[in-house]
Design a protein around this motif. Sequence first.
Motif, PDB file in Angstrom:
ATOM      1  N   LEU A  64       0.857  -1.176   0.000  1.00 37.65           N
ATOM      2  CA  LEU A  64       0.000   0.000   0.000  1.00 37.65           C
ATOM      3  C   LEU A  64       0.901   1.236   0.000  1.00 37.65           C
ATOM      4  O   LEU A  64       1.694   1.427   0.929  1.00 37.65           O
ATOM      5  CB  LEU A  64      -0.912   0.014   1.219  1.00 37.65           C
ATOM      6  CG  LEU A  64      -1.913  -1.133   1.353  1.00 37.65           C
ATOM      7  CD1 LEU A  64      -2.776  -0.939   2.598  1.00 37.65           C
ATOM      8  CD2 LEU A  64      -2.791  -1.254   0.122  1.00 37.65           C
ATOM      9  N   ALA A  65       0.802   2.052  -1.029  1.00 37.74           N
ATOM     10  CA  ALA A  65       1.620   3.257  -1.156  1.00 37.74           C
ATOM     11  C   ALA A  65       0.713   4.476  -1.018  1.00 37.74           C
ATOM     12  O   ALA A  65      -0.210   4.654  -1.816  1.00 37.74           O
ATOM     13  CB  ALA A  65       2.346   3.283  -2.499  1.00 37.74           C
ATOM     14  N   ALA A  66       0.960   5.291  -0.006  1.00 36.25           N
ATOM     15  CA  ALA A  66       0.063   6.408   0.309  1.00 36.25           C
ATOM     16  C   ALA A  66       0.801   7.742   0.289  1.00 36.25           C
ATOM     17  O   ALA A  66       2.003   7.815   0.592  1.00 36.25           O
ATOM     18  CB  ALA A  66      -0.567   6.189   1.691  1.00 36.25           C
ATOM     19  N   ASN A  67       0.054   8.790  -0.042  1.00 37.32           N
ATOM     20  CA  ASN A  67       0.605  10.132   0.140  1.00 37.32           C
ATOM     21  C   ASN A  67       0.638  10.440   1.637  1.00 37.32           C
ATOM     22  O   ASN A  67       0.015   9.742   2.451  1.00 37.32           O
ATOM     23  CB  ASN A  67      -0.202  11.171  -0.644  1.00 37.32           C
ATOM     24  CG  ASN A  67      -1.631  11.306  -0.152  1.00 37.32           C
ATOM     25  OD1 ASN A  67      -2.242  10.352   0.341  1.00 37.32           O
ATOM     26  ND2 ASN A  67      -2.195  12.493  -0.289  1.00 37.32           N
ATOM     27  N   HIS A  68       1.387  11.486   2.020  1.00 41.39           N
ATOM     28  CA  HIS A  68       1.629  11.728   3.451  1.00 41.39           C
ATOM     29  C   HIS A  68       1.313  13.185   3.778  1.00 41.39           C
ATOM     30  O   HIS A  68       2.047  14.086   3.408  1.00 41.39           O
ATOM     31  CB  HIS A  68       3.078  11.406   3.785  1.00 41.39           C
ATOM     32  CG  HIS A  68       3.307  11.049   5.213  1.00 41.39           C
ATOM     33  ND1 HIS A  68       2.295  11.002   6.159  1.00 41.39           N
ATOM     34  CD2 HIS A  68       4.450  10.717   5.879  1.00 41.39           C
ATOM     35  CE1 HIS A  68       2.813  10.647   7.333  1.00 41.39           C
ATOM     36  NE2 HIS A  68       4.115  10.471   7.193  1.00 41.39           N
ATOM     37  N   VAL A  69       0.210  13.365   4.505  1.00 44.03           N
ATOM     38  CA  VAL A  69      -0.299  14.711   4.790  1.00 44.03           C
ATOM     39  C   VAL A  69      -0.203  15.068   6.265  1.00 44.03           C
ATOM     40  O   VAL A  69       0.220  16.171   6.622  1.00 44.03           O
ATOM     41  CB  VAL A  69      -1.771  14.825   4.305  1.00 44.03           C
ATOM     42  CG1 VAL A  69      -2.319  16.208   4.618  1.00 44.03           C
ATOM     43  CG2 VAL A  69      -1.868  14.539   2.817  1.00 44.03           C
ATOM     44  N   GLY A  70      -0.624  14.143   7.140  1.00 48.61           N
ATOM     45  CA  GLY A  70      -0.727  14.475   8.556  1.00 48.61           C
ATOM     46  C   GLY A  70      -0.177  13.401   9.464  1.00 48.61           C
ATOM     47  O   GLY A  70       0.169  12.294   9.036  1.00 48.61           O
ATOM     48  N   ALA A 157       8.401  -3.792  -4.760  1.00 45.77           N
ATOM     49  CA  ALA A 157       7.609  -4.438  -5.809  1.00 45.77           C
ATOM     50  C   ALA A 157       8.494  -5.225  -6.771  1.00 45.77           C
ATOM     51  O   ALA A 157       8.156  -6.332  -7.189  1.00 45.77           O
ATOM     52  CB  ALA A 157       6.795  -3.398  -6.562  1.00 45.77           C
ATOM     53  N   LEU A 158       9.650  -4.664  -7.135  1.00 44.32           N
ATOM     54  CA  LEU A 158      10.559  -5.350  -8.042  1.00 44.32           C
ATOM     55  C   LEU A 158      11.150  -6.606  -7.401  1.00 44.32           C
ATOM     56  O   LEU A 158      11.381  -7.610  -8.070  1.00 44.32           O
ATOM     57  CB  LEU A 158      11.684  -4.405  -8.464  1.00 44.32           C
ATOM     58  CG  LEU A 158      11.282  -3.217  -9.337  1.00 44.32           C
ATOM     59  CD1 LEU A 158      12.487  -2.307  -9.582  1.00 44.32           C
ATOM     60  CD2 LEU A 158      10.695  -3.676 -10.664  1.00 44.32           C
ATOM     61  N   VAL A 159      11.402  -6.557  -6.091  1.00 43.70           N
ATOM     62  CA  VAL A 159      11.972  -7.711  -5.393  1.00 43.70           C
ATOM     63  C   VAL A 159      10.955  -8.836  -5.271  1.00 43.70           C
ATOM     64  O   VAL A 159      11.267 -10.006  -5.504  1.00 43.70           O
ATOM     65  CB  VAL A 159      12.481  -7.306  -3.992  1.00 43.70           C
ATOM     66  CG1 VAL A 159      12.855  -8.550  -3.169  1.00 43.70           C
ATOM     67  CG2 VAL A 159      13.683  -6.375  -4.103  1.00 43.70           C
ATOM     68  N   THR A 160       9.731  -8.499  -4.901  1.00 45.67           N
ATOM     69  CA  THR A 160       8.750  -9.523  -4.515  1.00 45.67           C
ATOM     70  C   THR A 160       7.678  -9.806  -5.560  1.00 45.67           C
ATOM     71  O   THR A 160       6.987 -10.832  -5.469  1.00 45.67           O
ATOM     72  CB  THR A 160       8.041  -9.108  -3.218  1.00 45.67           C
ATOM     73  OG1 THR A 160       7.284  -7.902  -3.467  1.00 45.67           O
ATOM     74  CG2 THR A 160       9.049  -8.851  -2.100  1.00 45.67           C
ATOM     75  N   GLY A 161       7.505  -8.909  -6.515  1.00 44.03           N
ATOM     76  CA  GLY A 161       6.413  -9.065  -7.469  1.00 44.03           C
ATOM     77  C   GLY A 161       5.061  -8.681  -6.912  1.00 44.03           C
ATOM     78  O   GLY A 161       4.027  -8.867  -7.563  1.00 44.03           O
ATOM     79  N   ALA A 162       5.027  -8.129  -5.688  1.00 43.39           N
ATOM     80  CA  ALA A 162       3.762  -7.734  -5.065  1.00 43.39           C
ATOM     81  C   ALA A 162       3.153  -6.546  -5.800  1.00 43.39           C
ATOM     82  O   ALA A 162       3.864  -5.618  -6.191  1.00 43.39           O
ATOM     83  CB  ALA A 162       3.987  -7.361  -3.601  1.00 43.39           C
ATOM     84  N   PRO A 163       1.838  -6.533  -6.010  1.00 45.85           N
ATOM     85  CA  PRO A 163       1.194  -5.371  -6.612  1.00 45.85           C
ATOM     86  C   PRO A 163       1.229  -4.185  -5.661  1.00 45.85           C
ATOM     87  O   PRO A 163       1.168  -4.352  -4.435  1.00 45.85           O
ATOM     88  CB  PRO A 163      -0.239  -5.839  -6.855  1.00 45.85           C
ATOM     89  CG  PRO A 163      -0.460  -6.912  -5.838  1.00 45.85           C
ATOM     90  CD  PRO A 163       0.865  -7.596  -5.666  1.00 45.85           C
ATOM     91  N   VAL A 164       1.327  -2.998  -6.220  1.00 47.05           N
ATOM     92  CA  VAL A 164       1.282  -1.761  -5.437  1.00 47.05           C
ATOM     93  C   VAL A 164      -0.128  -1.186  -5.559  1.00 47.05           C
ATOM     94  O   VAL A 164      -0.632  -0.985  -6.668  1.00 47.05           O
ATOM     95  CB  VAL A 164       2.302  -0.731  -5.938  1.00 47.05           C
ATOM     96  CG1 VAL A 164       2.270   0.524  -5.054  1.00 47.05           C
ATOM     97  CG2 VAL A 164       3.709  -1.322  -5.944  1.00 47.05           C
ATOM     98  N   VAL A 165      -0.754  -0.939  -4.422  1.00 48.39           N
ATOM     99  CA  VAL A 165      -2.093  -0.360  -4.409  1.00 48.39           C
ATOM    100  C   VAL A 165      -1.993   1.060  -3.859  1.00 48.39           C
ATOM    101  O   VAL A 165      -1.654   1.254  -2.693  1.00 48.39           O
ATOM    102  CB  VAL A 165      -3.059  -1.204  -3.547  1.00 48.39           C
ATOM    103  CG1 VAL A 165      -4.430  -0.532  -3.480  1.00 48.39           C
ATOM    104  CG2 VAL A 165      -3.182  -2.613  -4.099  1.00 48.39           C
ATOM    105  N   PRO A 166      -2.262   2.077  -4.693  1.00 46.87           N
ATOM    106  CA  PRO A 166      -2.193   3.457  -4.213  1.00 46.87           C
ATOM    107  C   PRO A 166      -3.316   3.763  -3.219  1.00 46.87           C
ATOM    108  O   PRO A 166      -4.448   3.295  -3.371  1.00 46.87           O
ATOM    109  CB  PRO A 166      -2.360   4.292  -5.486  1.00 46.87           C
ATOM    110  CG  PRO A 166      -2.034   3.358  -6.608  1.00 46.87           C
ATOM    111  CD  PRO A 166      -2.495   2.006  -6.144  1.00 46.87           C
TER     112      PRO A 166
END
Length: 259
Positions: A64-70, A157-166
């Motif tokens: 899970l890749a998230a933006n960072h606000v607070g 992601a490149l190491v594990t092949g796991a999908p990235v979910v924004p």
Amino acid sequence: MRAPTTQRDLDPHHLERPRTDRTPHPPRATLRGLRPISRWLLRRRYDVRVTGAGRVPAAGPVILAANHVGVIDGPLLAIFAPRPVHALTKIEMFQGRLGRFLHLSGQIPLDRMVADPAAVKQAVRVLRDGGVVGVFPEGRRGAGELDRFHRGAAYLALVTGAPVVPVILIGTREPGGHTGSLPRRGARIELVIGAPFTLEQMPWPRRRADVETASLRLRDRMLDDLREALVTTGRRLPGPLPSGELEPDPSGGVTGTTT
């Protein structure tokens, strides 16, 4: 499900570089047990809305890749994501009672100022065991506009092949709010989850240029999701932090400048 404990139990990928056969899986019991009560408590204070939860794969490794606000972005991601999350968390937070709690809840300490192979191996261990890792590619709180973007999510992601979910976080800091400020009581907080983004798994050695290219692809995708989330929710981001409150950030990002 218990973590693998013997060499026979381990997925053979644990023997690939970076090796994770001797890296322990972060604790999970506290993380899973506290999520329901934590969601209930937070919803008593805030109007938390999760959109697109069904886009997170129900099983298997996920980033899970998230933006960072607070300041509450990490807890919100860990508590409201459809699956328990082991988030890469700055090592400065692992002090005193809070640090003990973060450890017991399975969060992964990360020294952002240096290369941190221990944190990387723990994250890879979680993914190779079929778990979920949370990453904030911006590396620090800010406007949440993805101006600064680090390589960590793409590398995993490149190491594990796991999908990235924004995951796009909106409303976790009020416009003009300080770095440690909380939203007002009753404020609406949005977690908008995007569709999975897959980068082809790459065997060792992984070149820096390859990781950078993958990171830029991921950033472009997340920027699209960010724009769509703002339109569909009718919301806006809070803008930059007040002068002097932006944390130092190490070099290594594929965009932006070090401050």
